[in-house]
Design a protein around this motif. Sequence first.
Motif, short mmCIF file in Angstrom:
data_model
loop_
_atom_site.label_atom_id
_atom_site.label_comp_id
_atom_site.label_asym_id
_atom_site.label_seq_id
_atom_site.Cartn_x
_atom_site.Cartn_y
_atom_site.Cartn_z
N SER A 13 -6.98 -14.59 -19.43
CA SER A 13 -5.98 -14.98 -20.43
C SER A 13 -4.58 -14.63 -19.95
N LEU A 64 -2.51 -13.25 -21.76
CA LEU A 64 -2.14 -12.02 -22.43
C LEU A 64 -2.50 -10.77 -21.59
N ALA A 65 -3.21 -10.96 -20.49
CA ALA A 65 -3.68 -9.82 -19.69
C ALA A 65 -2.52 -9.00 -19.13
N CYS A 83 -9.03 -9.21 -21.61
CA CYS A 83 -8.15 -10.34 -21.32
C CYS A 83 -8.15 -10.66 -19.83
#
Length: 177
Positions: free
Chosen positions: A96, A98-99, A91
Amino acid sequence: MGTAERREAPEGGVTAQLTAQRDPEAPDRDIPRHEDTAKAPDGEQPPSRPPLWVEEPARHRRMPDPVRAAAVRAVLIIAVTLIQAMVAFLCTLAGSWLAFPMVLSSVAGTVVATWGALDVWVTRQVWNQRNGVVSVPSSTARALRREKRRARRQSRAAERAQERIRRRGGTGQLSHP
């Protein structure tokens, strides 16, 4: 599944080994070879092949149930943590959103995985302390258990003797308590 036949071990052993012989030209590998399963034309058995496997005794005793349960728990936690870390890394590379949450959960997972590994070690130590190390003949835990059993037997024998004396009405005693 293919057919299999039982044969005795070539060492003249008692155990029968399960072997399956297959025809290399057969499209299905589960079909047994006919020339090996039948007797030779002169009435002799075909030369025996070595067994596919040989049973060997276990090198180590089986882990106690609490230790094995802790080990399974630790392996599952560590596997999930590694997957979280890999997802966090991918991620991050992809940029992203979401990382960041995945990195935080990976850090938390690392703490939990460390706890899981320590749990295995502590559970093993506790089990050894409570039950003794059975594999060592000169185990101090075994000697302590033997001593406790001997003391319990002596105390029970003394109680039985006192009960016998009480049932007889005190005869044979020099003084009454």
